[in-house]
Design a protein around this motif. Structure first.
Motif, short mmCIF file in Angstrom:
data_model
loop_
_atom_site.label_atom_id
_atom_site.label_comp_id
_atom_site.label_asym_id
_atom_site.label_seq_id
_atom_site.Cartn_x
_atom_site.Cartn_y
_atom_site.Cartn_z
N VAL A 200 0.83 -1.20 0.00
CA VAL A 200 0.00 0.00 0.00
C VAL A 200 0.86 1.25 0.00
O VAL A 200 0.56 2.24 -0.69
CB VAL A 200 -0.95 -0.01 1.22
CG1 VAL A 200 -1.69 1.32 1.34
CG2 VAL A 200 -1.95 -1.15 1.10
N THR A 201 1.97 1.20 0.74
CA THR A 201 2.86 2.36 0.82
C THR A 201 3.43 2.72 -0.55
O THR A 201 3.36 3.87 -0.99
CB THR A 201 4.00 2.08 1.80
OG1 THR A 201 3.46 1.87 3.11
CG2 THR A 201 4.98 3.25 1.84
N ILE A 202 4.01 1.74 -1.24
CA ILE A 202 4.62 2.04 -2.54
C ILE A 202 3.55 2.39 -3.56
O ILE A 202 3.79 3.22 -4.46
CB ILE A 202 5.50 0.87 -3.03
CG1 ILE A 202 4.67 -0.38 -3.27
CG2 ILE A 202 6.62 0.58 -2.05
CD1 ILE A 202 5.45 -1.54 -3.87
N GLY A 203 2.37 1.80 -3.44
CA GLY A 203 1.30 2.15 -4.37
C GLY A 203 0.84 3.59 -4.20
O GLY A 203 0.65 4.31 -5.18
N VAL A 204 0.66 4.02 -2.95
CA VAL A 204 0.22 5.38 -2.69
C VAL A 204 1.30 6.38 -3.10
O VAL A 204 1.01 7.43 -3.70
CB VAL A 204 -0.15 5.55 -1.20
CG1 VAL A 204 -0.39 7.02 -0.87
CG2 VAL A 204 -1.38 4.73 -0.87
N LEU A 205 2.56 6.08 -2.78
CA LEU A 205 3.64 6.99 -3.15
C LEU A 205 3.77 7.12 -4.67
O LEU A 205 4.00 8.22 -5.20
CB LEU A 205 4.96 6.51 -2.55
CG LEU A 205 5.06 6.57 -1.03
CD1 LEU A 205 6.41 6.04 -0.57
CD2 LEU A 205 4.86 7.98 -0.52
N ALA A 206 3.62 6.00 -5.38
CA ALA A 206 3.68 6.05 -6.84
C ALA A 206 2.50 6.84 -7.41
O ALA A 206 2.65 7.62 -8.36
CB ALA A 206 3.70 4.64 -7.42
N PHE A 207 1.33 6.66 -6.83
CA PHE A 207 0.14 7.41 -7.26
C PHE A 207 0.33 8.90 -7.06
O PHE A 207 0.06 9.72 -7.95
CB PHE A 207 -1.08 6.92 -6.49
CG PHE A 207 -2.33 7.71 -6.75
CD1 PHE A 207 -3.14 7.41 -7.84
CD2 PHE A 207 -2.70 8.77 -5.92
CE1 PHE A 207 -4.30 8.15 -8.09
CE2 PHE A 207 -3.84 9.51 -6.16
CZ PHE A 207 -4.65 9.19 -7.25
N LEU A 208 0.83 9.29 -5.88
CA LEU A 208 1.02 10.71 -5.58
C LEU A 208 2.07 11.32 -6.50
O LEU A 208 1.91 12.46 -6.96
CB LEU A 208 1.42 10.88 -4.12
CG LEU A 208 0.40 10.46 -3.06
CD1 LEU A 208 0.96 10.70 -1.67
CD2 LEU A 208 -0.91 11.19 -3.24
N GLY A 209 3.15 10.58 -6.75
CA GLY A 209 4.19 11.12 -7.61
C GLY A 209 3.71 11.39 -9.02
O GLY A 209 4.04 12.41 -9.64
N ALA A 210 2.90 10.46 -9.55
CA ALA A 210 2.37 10.65 -10.91
C ALA A 210 1.29 11.73 -10.95
O ALA A 210 1.22 12.51 -11.90
CB ALA A 210 1.82 9.32 -11.42
N TRP A 211 0.46 11.78 -9.92
CA TRP A 211 -0.64 12.75 -9.91
C TRP A 211 -0.12 14.19 -9.87
O TRP A 211 -0.65 15.08 -10.54
CB TRP A 211 -1.55 12.49 -8.72
CG TRP A 211 -2.75 13.38 -8.66
CD1 TRP A 211 -2.83 14.65 -8.16
CD2 TRP A 211 -4.07 13.08 -9.17
NE1 TRP A 211 -4.10 15.15 -8.30
CE2 TRP A 211 -4.87 14.21 -8.90
CE3 TRP A 211 -4.63 11.97 -9.78
CZ2 TRP A 211 -6.23 14.25 -9.25
CZ3 TRP A 211 -5.97 12.02 -10.12
CH2 TRP A 211 -6.75 13.14 -9.87
#
Length: 279
Positions: A200-211
């Motif tokens: 969940v951590t890496i998924g959220v961080l990747a989402f935020l970085g792209a957004w």
């Protein structure tokens, strides 16, 4: 003699709770100041968004949605961000498990290459990647920026997942293999459920970085109908150059999904990052 010593011990004992309270007070004040400094800009955006429009006196939100296709921009950002996050989670989980539990000749050197990938600025890779992807249709297509965002987030995510899997006992893998499960079932049925905080951590961080990114979306999605929300908000300056309040209202709208994602998964983020950097 004993009676004389007892009064001398009592003041130092009574000072201990005060020292503990003082040691807790200073970090608490520092955290409060940092939280206030973070909330003030967001509160200002909320106040600005409630002002009437300078164009017709109506709502700034109505003017925002009538000026640009803000809904389409949000959908474009969601597609790109979620797509890159899914790739990051899958690749990093597989690679992290391999580095942590399936060592092979040269695995340390390969892991060192992954670590070195963190030090490579994304901006230095945009030009060659733009030229390469333009030859295969990656420019002007959603999958181009998706791959760019995934490639940028994968090194750190792989390191975090590898460290997390190393913190799990090797006996879990050995017992699963002994029972005839195979490495595939051990990974999917044992390791993945245990690694949910890190995933969940890496998924959220990747989402935020792209957004929140602007540069890649601006270069790889030149079609106005395919703009991400960050690019769309930036384009408001050319649409309504004199209306800064409209740009700030769009910035507030753009910040809502990342804030919602952080609030929804905050209990996983702390434990996931802590476990991923503990070794």
């Amino acid at each position: 003699m004993t009676q004389r010593l007892v009064p001398l011990l009592r003041p130092s004992q009574s000072m201990a709770p005060q020292r503990r309270n003082r040691s807790r007070f200073v970090p608490g004040v520092a955290i409060g100041i940092a939280a206030l400094a973070s909330l003030v800009p967001f509160a200002y955006l909320v106040i600005v968004s409630l002002r009437p429009s300078s164009q017709d006196g109506g709502s700034l939100w109505a003017e925002l949605f009538s000026s640009v296709p803000i809904g389409q921009y949000m959908l474009n950002s969601a597609l790109v961000s979620i797509g890159s996050a899914v790739i990051v989670v899958v690749v990093s989980a597989l690679a992290g498990f391999g580095f942590a539990k399936l060592p092979y000749p040269g695995s340390k050197a390969a892991f060192a290459v992954v670590v070195a990938g963190i030090s490579v600025p994304v901006a230095t890779t945009i030009l060659p990647n733009y030229l390469n992807l333009s030859h295969v249709g990656g420019v002007g297509s959603y999958w181009g920026p998706i791959l760019m965002y995934a490639a940028g987030a994968t090194p750190f995510s792989t390191i975090l997942m590898a460290n997390f899997f190393r913190s799990l006992p090797d006996e879990l893998v050995e017992s699963g293999i002994a029972d005839g499960a195979g490495y595939g079932r051990v990974f999917t049925e044992i390791m993945l459920p245990l690694s949910m905080p890190a995933l969940v951590t890496i998924g959220v961080l990747a989402f935020l970085g792209a957004w929140n990114d602007l540069l890649i979306g601006l270069l790889f999605l030149p079609d106005p109908d395919m703009r991400t929300i960050s690019v769309g908000i930036a384009s408001l300056e050319s649409v309504r150059s004199s209306n800064l309040d409209l740009v700030l209202t769009g910035s507030l709208l753009s910040a809502i999904p990342p804030i919602a994602a952080f609030i929804a998964f905050q209990r996983y983020l702390v434990s996931g990052i802590t476990a991923g950097i503990s070794k």
